[in-house]
Design an enzyme around this catalytic site. Structure first.
Site, PDB file in Angstrom:
ATOM      1  N   LYS A 284      12.288 -28.021  -7.268  1.00  8.78           N
ATOM      2  CA  LYS A 284      12.755 -28.618  -8.504  1.00  8.78           C
ATOM      3  C   LYS A 284      12.770 -30.135  -8.335  1.00  8.78           C
ATOM      4  O   LYS A 284      13.292 -30.663  -7.355  1.00  8.78           O
ATOM      5  CB  LYS A 284      14.167 -28.095  -8.834  1.00  8.78           C
ATOM      6  N   GLU A 370      27.196 -13.711 -18.257  1.00 11.34           N
ATOM      7  CA  GLU A 370      28.324 -13.917 -19.170  1.00 11.34           C
ATOM      8  C   GLU A 370      29.139 -12.650 -19.394  1.00 11.34           C
ATOM      9  O   GLU A 370      30.376 -12.707 -19.488  1.00 11.34           O
ATOM     10  CB  GLU A 370      27.810 -14.447 -20.510  1.00 11.34           C
ATOM     11  N   ARG A 398      26.771 -13.735 -25.829  1.00 18.80           N
ATOM     12  CA  ARG A 398      26.132 -12.723 -24.995  1.00 18.80           C
ATOM     13  C   ARG A 398      27.150 -11.742 -24.409  1.00 18.80           C
ATOM     14  O   ARG A 398      26.774 -10.741 -23.818  1.00 18.80           O
ATOM     15  CB  ARG A 398      25.346 -13.397 -23.868  1.00 18.80           C
TER      16      ARG A 398
END
Length: 624
Positions: A284, A370, A398
């Site tokens: 990244k 979640e 969610r």
């Protein structure tokens, strides 16, 4: 604003995947270097998601080089890493407009391009969508290929494994690319791994494997032995046992920054049938040292000078609501040893960095899960602990079933600190927190608080934490009015609003009932209109005594909220007035019944008529 393509000779010839595929394979490394520099130059001028895209440059080039997109369908999970994809699919010259009002969408968006096959923004949806597309492709019988690219963080969500489990069982022709950016499950990468990946996808290995399976298919003991032998061979060179058990042919890990090797491996995998998973290791922030060293800080960036050694500091000296929450939870944790902080992979965004450092044994990052976060909090609450779930408004969507079934139904004291409520700005429709009041308001046992400023936010968090029932405090992205916040914590009487201004009119009086942080606009509108102004503070329970009083003395009640009008706070007021058969008129001001696109918060408030002038115009238009 466009960039001079004279500095990017190869990229200038690759404005579409079809053009990209005409570039000789030996030139692809040079092309990826240009693409990375172009991305660096463009995002530094426009702001936006940054480190993820830098890490997927070679992967993006290889995928579009090997697969016949858009006929072959490519699905990006979340979409943070899809900027290189946008650049290579006809949007290169508009990339500096990304995340801006009227500009490119911040994530893959089908109305924007045929190369964007699925609208994304939240994580872990790519494999499910790809499986659906793979089933459709099989029925078409045109040879269409389907590829899902999912980051390692998104693999922490249960939905991804539900899709893998189903996909492996259905045995459909699809490829899942696991983009492992060294944040989680990466393994050592080198020439040996790359060589073995090529070997495992090559025609010789797969011909032997498939022929052997057919030959031994009617000899169960030998068939089992052959299967175990294959597992043993692959287990020595590839850490993909879990994916193999789920029914996917696992290959990797391979170097995600070796574009030539990736093209060769993907070309081999394109010829393979059935469900496949390619494990690609990337870095990244690749190619920009500061982003490589701190990929979290450089995940999303403001406009910056690439020659500087740090990102510019915010010119806004006001603390954000996330900071208000972060300070409160630390202060509260020093008082309450039973306080437990929970976040679904949003430590930095939710303001929990200091808490995680000071109270590591009471801090729980459950990853992108979640549903688990909410029920985990419920489990803590059953044992007498005091959980605080810090979660974005759109992410709480969610976990709606868990919110109802595992928390509210059992009337458990879980506090939800709901960040990014209302208009969020540049992240667009997938992240606008437009619905939390609406979906919370219908749940029994739930208390919903809407602070109008930073001090109220702190006090409401304290009030909710002390309650022995489920409670939610919603607050927006960004900073508030900049008022001084005291170190003390005060409780607020539940279900009671306060009148901030009284209208001086003798007749035709208007009352503005404000829910939340649009208060600065409401204050100025009240002065312009000479209207009564009320800070309602609670959506549930409503201050019905205050509504009764306002109805008796005002001709028009106007509710103001940064939430969908449908089912929102104003709807609650309207339902109460209808039950009481009040004759007073009611105007509900809030978010319309449509998905809100990207733009700054201020731009969107103005467009949606939620700023001062918009409120005044709506009231005057209603009373004419």
């Amino acid at each position: 604003m466009t960039l001079d393509l004279a500095h990017y000779p190869l990229l200038s010839m690759a404005d579409t995947p079809e053009a990209l595929r005409r570039i000789p394979k030996e030139k692809l490394k040079d092309l990826t270097n240009e693409l990375r520099q172009f991305l660096l130059a463009s995002v530094s001028k426009s702001s936006g998601h940054f480190a993820s895209g830098l890490g997927t440059v070679e992967l993006t080039v290889a995928l579009h080089y090997v697969y016949n997109t858009p006929f072959d369908q490519l699905i990006w999970d979340v979409g943070h890493q899809a900027y290189p994809h946008k650049i290579l699919t006809g949007r290169r010259d508009r990339i500096t407009s990304i995340r801006q009002k009227g500009g490119l969408h911040p994530f893959p968006w089908p109305p924007e391009s045929e190369f964007d096959t699925f609208a994304v923004g939240h994580s872990s949806t790519s494999i499910s969508a790809a499986l659906g597309m793979a089933v459709a492709a099989e029925k078409e019988k045109q040879g269409r290929k389907v590829v899902a690219v999912i980051g390692d963080g998104a693999m922490t969500a249960g939905m991804a494994f539900e899709a893998l489990n189903h996909g492996g069982d259905m045995d459909k022709d699809m490829l899942v690319v696991l983009n492992d950016n060294e944040m989680s499950i990466s393994e050592n990468v080198g020439a040996l791994n790359t060589h073995l990946a090529k070997l495992l996808t090559g025609s010789l290995f797969n011909s032997i494997r498939d022929s052997g399976k057919k030959l031994l298919s009617n000899v169960p003991p030998i068939k089992e032995l052959a299967s175990k032998a294959e597992e043993h061979i692959k287990g020595m060179v590839a850490p993909g046992t879990i994916f193999e058990e789920l029914g996917f042919n696992y290959v990797g890990p391979i170097d995600g920054h070796d574009v030539t090797s990736m093209v060769e491996t993907l070309s081999n995998m394109r010829k393979m049938s059935g469900p496949k998973l390619l494990h690609v290791v990337t870095k990244k922030g690749k190619g920009y040292e500061l982003a490589e060293k701190d990929p979290i800080k450089f995940h999303a960036v403001p406009k910056f000078d690439i020659k500087e050694q740090t990102l510019p500091k915010s010119q806004n000296s006001k603390p954000t609501f996330s900071k208000i929450f972060g300070d409160w939870i630390c202060d509260m944790a020093t008082i309450d040893p039973k306080l437990m902080g929970i976040t679904p992979a949003m430590r930095e965004g939710s303001g929990l960095v200091e808490f995680s450092q000071r109270f590591p044994d009471r801090y729980f990052d459950v990853a992108i899960a979640e549903q688990h976060a909410v029920t985990f909090g419920a489990g803590l609450a059953t044992q007498g602990l005091n959980p605080v779930v810090a979660i974005y408004s759109t992410f709480l969507q969610r976990a709606y079933d868990q919110l109802i079934h595992d928390v509210a139904l059992q009337n458990l004291p879980v506090l939800f600190a709901i960040d990014r409520a209302g208009i969020v700005g540049a992240d667009g429709p997938t992240h606008q927190g437009a619905y939390d009041i609406s979906f919370l308001r219908c749940i029994p046992n739930m208390t919903i608080m809407t602070p109008s400023d930073e001090q109220e936010c702190r006090d409401m968090l304290y009030t909710g934490h002390l309650m022995q029932t489920p409670a939610a405090v919603r607050y927006p992205r960004g900073s508030g009015s900049g008022i001084d916040v005291t170190d003390t914590m005060n409780t607020i009487e539940v279900g009671k609003g306060v009148t901030l201004r009284e209208s001086a009119k003798a007749s035709g009086k208007v009352a503005l009932l404000n829910f939340g942080t649009l208060m600065p606009y409401a204050k100025l509108a009240a002065e312009t209109l000479d209207a009564t102004l009320v800070d309602m503070r609670f959506v549930k329970p409503l201050d019905t005594d205050l509504i009764d009083s306002l109805v008796q003395s005002h001709d028009l009640l106007v509710t103001i909220e940064d939430n969908a009008i449908a089912g929102g706070a104003g709807s609650g007021v309207g339902e109460y007035m209808l039950r009481k058969q009040y004759a007073s008129k009611l105007l509900m001001i809030g978010l319309p019944d449509e998905f809100i696109m990207q733009g700054t918060q201020e731009e969107m408030y103005a467009e949606l008529k939620l700023d001062t002038q918009g409120i005044v115009d709506q009231v005057n238009g209603f009373t004419k």
